[in-house]
Design a protein around this motif. Sequence first.
Motif, PDB file in Angstrom:
ATOM      1  N   GLY A 284       0.779  -1.232   0.000  1.00 53.32           N
ATOM      2  CA  GLY A 284       0.000   0.000   0.000  1.00 53.32           C
ATOM      3  C   GLY A 284       0.807   1.276   0.000  1.00 53.32           C
ATOM      4  O   GLY A 284       0.272   2.366  -0.230  1.00 53.32           O
ATOM      5  N   LEU A 285       2.115   1.206   0.232  1.00 51.96           N
ATOM      6  CA  LEU A 285       2.925   2.427   0.211  1.00 51.96           C
ATOM      7  C   LEU A 285       3.333   2.717  -1.233  1.00 51.96           C
ATOM      8  O   LEU A 285       4.470   2.511  -1.640  1.00 51.96           O
ATOM      9  CB  LEU A 285       4.165   2.247   1.081  1.00 51.96           C
ATOM     10  CG  LEU A 285       3.921   2.129   2.580  1.00 51.96           C
ATOM     11  CD1 LEU A 285       5.240   1.918   3.310  1.00 51.96           C
ATOM     12  CD2 LEU A 285       3.236   3.384   3.094  1.00 51.96           C
ATOM     13  N   ALA A 286       2.350   3.196  -2.001  1.00 49.18           N
ATOM     14  CA  ALA A 286       2.575   3.325  -3.431  1.00 49.18           C
ATOM     15  C   ALA A 286       3.623   4.387  -3.765  1.00 49.18           C
ATOM     16  O   ALA A 286       4.210   4.354  -4.835  1.00 49.18           O
ATOM     17  CB  ALA A 286       1.252   3.677  -4.122  1.00 49.18           C
ATOM     18  N   ASP A 287       3.852   5.327  -2.879  1.00 50.87           N
ATOM     19  CA  ASP A 287       4.717   6.450  -3.231  1.00 50.87           C
ATOM     20  C   ASP A 287       6.165   6.258  -2.834  1.00 50.87           C
ATOM     21  O   ASP A 287       6.961   7.184  -2.986  1.00 50.87           O
ATOM     22  CB  ASP A 287       4.201   7.729  -2.551  1.00 50.87           C
ATOM     23  CG  ASP A 287       2.802   8.089  -3.016  1.00 50.87           C
ATOM     24  OD1 ASP A 287       2.080   8.730  -2.246  1.00 50.87           O
ATOM     25  OD2 ASP A 287       2.451   7.711  -4.148  1.00 50.87           O
ATOM     26  N   VAL A 288       6.490   5.107  -2.321  1.00 52.81           N
ATOM     27  CA  VAL A 288       7.854   4.950  -1.831  1.00 52.81           C
ATOM     28  C   VAL A 288       8.828   4.893  -3.004  1.00 52.81           C
ATOM     29  O   VAL A 288       8.554   4.282  -4.038  1.00 52.81           O
ATOM     30  CB  VAL A 288       7.958   3.693  -0.940  1.00 52.81           C
ATOM     31  CG1 VAL A 288       7.903   2.432  -1.760  1.00 52.81           C
ATOM     32  CG2 VAL A 288       9.205   3.733  -0.112  1.00 52.81           C
ATOM     33  N   ALA A 289       9.952   5.571  -2.887  1.00 57.39           N
ATOM     34  CA  ALA A 289      10.904   5.674  -3.984  1.00 57.39           C
ATOM     35  C   ALA A 289      12.008   4.651  -3.820  1.00 57.39           C
ATOM     36  O   ALA A 289      12.467   4.402  -2.698  1.00 57.39           O
ATOM     37  CB  ALA A 289      11.510   7.079  -4.015  1.00 57.39           C
ATOM     38  N   GLU A 290      12.459   4.096  -4.948  1.00 54.56           N
ATOM     39  CA  GLU A 290      13.545   3.112  -4.897  1.00 54.56           C
ATOM     40  C   GLU A 290      14.762   3.671  -4.168  1.00 54.56           C
ATOM     41  O   GLU A 290      15.338   3.003  -3.312  1.00 54.56           O
ATOM     42  CB  GLU A 290      13.995   2.738  -6.317  1.00 54.56           C
ATOM     43  CG  GLU A 290      13.258   1.582  -6.923  1.00 54.56           C
ATOM     44  CD  GLU A 290      12.087   2.063  -7.758  1.00 54.56           C
ATOM     45  OE1 GLU A 290      11.532   1.252  -8.490  1.00 54.56           O
ATOM     46  OE2 GLU A 290      11.724   3.265  -7.658  1.00 54.56           O
ATOM     47  N   ALA A 291      15.128   4.879  -4.538  1.00 48.74           N
ATOM     48  CA  ALA A 291      16.343   5.462  -3.969  1.00 48.74           C
ATOM     49  C   ALA A 291      16.252   5.520  -2.444  1.00 48.74           C
ATOM     50  O   ALA A 291      17.233   5.233  -1.744  1.00 48.74           O
ATOM     51  CB  ALA A 291      16.571   6.855  -4.538  1.00 48.74           C
ATOM     52  N   SER A 292      15.059   5.884  -1.924  1.00 49.58           N
ATOM     53  CA  SER A 292      14.925   5.973  -0.472  1.00 49.58           C
ATOM     54  C   SER A 292      15.100   4.608   0.165  1.00 49.58           C
ATOM     55  O   SER A 292      15.757   4.470   1.201  1.00 49.58           O
ATOM     56  CB  SER A 292      13.554   6.531  -0.101  1.00 49.58           C
ATOM     57  OG  SER A 292      13.259   7.657  -0.883  1.00 49.58           O
ATOM     58  N   VAL A 293      14.523   3.578  -0.461  1.00 51.12           N
ATOM     59  CA  VAL A 293      14.601   2.237   0.123  1.00 51.12           C
ATOM     60  C   VAL A 293      16.023   1.715   0.079  1.00 51.12           C
ATOM     61  O   VAL A 293      16.543   1.191   1.077  1.00 51.12           O
ATOM     62  CB  VAL A 293      13.647   1.271  -0.605  1.00 51.12           C
ATOM     63  CG1 VAL A 293      13.803  -0.133  -0.070  1.00 51.12           C
ATOM     64  CG2 VAL A 293      12.211   1.740  -0.439  1.00 51.12           C
ATOM     65  N   TYR A 294      16.691   1.850  -1.043  1.00 49.42           N
ATOM     66  CA  TYR A 294      18.070   1.367  -1.144  1.00 49.42           C
ATOM     67  C   TYR A 294      18.954   2.056  -0.122  1.00 49.42           C
ATOM     68  O   TYR A 294      19.767   1.426   0.551  1.00 49.42           O
ATOM     69  CB  TYR A 294      18.651   1.617  -2.546  1.00 49.42           C
ATOM     70  CG  TYR A 294      17.911   0.969  -3.671  1.00 49.42           C
ATOM     71  CD1 TYR A 294      17.994   1.463  -4.947  1.00 49.42           C
ATOM     72  CD2 TYR A 294      17.117  -0.159  -3.439  1.00 49.42           C
ATOM     73  CE1 TYR A 294      17.308   0.871  -5.994  1.00 49.42           C
ATOM     74  CE2 TYR A 294      16.427  -0.751  -4.478  1.00 49.42           C
ATOM     75  CZ  TYR A 294      16.524  -0.232  -5.751  1.00 49.42           C
ATOM     76  OH  TYR A 294      15.837  -0.808  -6.773  1.00 49.42           O
ATOM     77  N   GLY A 295      18.760   3.378  -0.036  1.00 45.01           N
ATOM     78  CA  GLY A 295      19.572   4.121   0.921  1.00 45.01           C
ATOM     79  C   GLY A 295      19.288   3.689   2.344  1.00 45.01           C
ATOM     80  O   GLY A 295      20.217   3.527   3.152  1.00 45.01           O
ATOM     81  N   THR A 296      18.007   3.471   2.649  1.00 49.01           N
ATOM     82  CA  THR A 296      17.646   3.045   4.000  1.00 49.01           C
ATOM     83  C   THR A 296      18.245   1.697   4.322  1.00 49.01           C
ATOM     84  O   THR A 296      18.749   1.467   5.437  1.00 49.01           O
ATOM     85  CB  THR A 296      16.120   3.004   4.140  1.00 49.01           C
ATOM     86  OG1 THR A 296      15.598   4.293   3.849  1.00 49.01           O
ATOM     87  CG2 THR A 296      15.702   2.589   5.527  1.00 49.01           C
TER      88      THR A 296
END
Lengths: 117, 308
Positions: free
Chosen positions: A47-59
Amino acid sequence: MRTVRRTVPTVETTQLLKGVLDLAVLSVLAAEDGYGYDVVRRLRDSGLADVAEASVYGTLRRLFRSGCLSSYVVPSEEGPHRKYYALNARGRRALEEMVKSWNGFTEVVDRLVKEAA
Amino acid sequence: MTVSATDLDLRVQPYLDAVRAAMGAVPPAEQPEFLEDVTSHLLEVASEGPGDLELRLGPPATYADEVVTAAGYETPGPAAPGWAAGAARDSALLSWWRRSQAVAELRELAPQLWPGWWVLRPFLVVAGALVVTSGGRLANEPGPQVLGVLAAMLAVPTSIRWGRSRKLHRLSDALVTVAAVVGFVVVANGVLTLPRYRFVDSGSSYMPGVITRGDGTPITNIYAYDAAGNPVQVLLYDQQGRPLDDIPSHTRDGQQLVTVLPLDANGQPILNAYPREQQGVPPPVVSVPPASTPRSGDTTSTTSTTVG
């Protein structure tokens, strides 16, 4: 084939996402080990449709550097080797703490919202 | 859907380049691993299909900033590629800069001050333009000044827009900033070199109480004419209600003030040529005729004509 993000992230959802991304990523990995793109997909599917790849990789990288995750590489014949991340003991403890904070926080905010309505 | 390896590399390359440029704050020991991770993530996304990566991931620079920031490293910022982080890292001054509390507070405050600069700079541009076009003064007439202020006010929203979306309007923003700085320099120079009121005391032509211009030259006569050029009789008064009737006829050191009229082709004085000059004439000297008879043609001496 997944193409464009259908929604334009609003300022509110972007800010909220930034705050809870650590919690969301740790939760996903607590359920099952995952590699970068896999984690993104699971977050979006939930459901978190707006999550960005870059943010996830960085996290993922940040959580790994802070010692909450361990990693291992799974060789693959057809595609690139995938680096899987897994929650370790420290990560589990961190997740517990975050869940506590989150629950406390959302309780307060829920109450505020109810009173405003 | 299969995608060829070279296609993948080409599409992924801009993102890798952007990440390399944004990677200045990543410790050198961690950089290879970081880049490797990012590469495999990018390849994974790219191998989904041949679509434009930018639709999925956004522009490379934004992607790179975000991944470096989310990973917990500082980014160099949109305007400074790797050189700043790399070279400055070794400077002791810069490490003081990074650690100092006061500086940290200033840096925190700085983003709030940007809007003020965006509002100010159109006024600097306009002020500079006014000074330049009016030859060094701030356009003494109110007309251009009011127009300038209005123009600056109208330009403020555009200035703000260019400042906020600096990536989109980089050139416009840079041009306005340069123009504003130049305007500020021009205005500051104009202010510093304002003509000052000087009392001209050259010893020959100034007397206290004499009417002088702003630059110290004395006014020794005032002529009043109507718009058609006809002389009018007027009574003149100063700001205290005193009549202007103490215009001197002599300079301080005794030279008489004489009106010098230009001569026309026939040698006749032109009475309506203006301005009329007044000059101090040295006190008349009585010339003692020389003992010998003056030469008959010797009438050129002007000092022996009048005995005052």
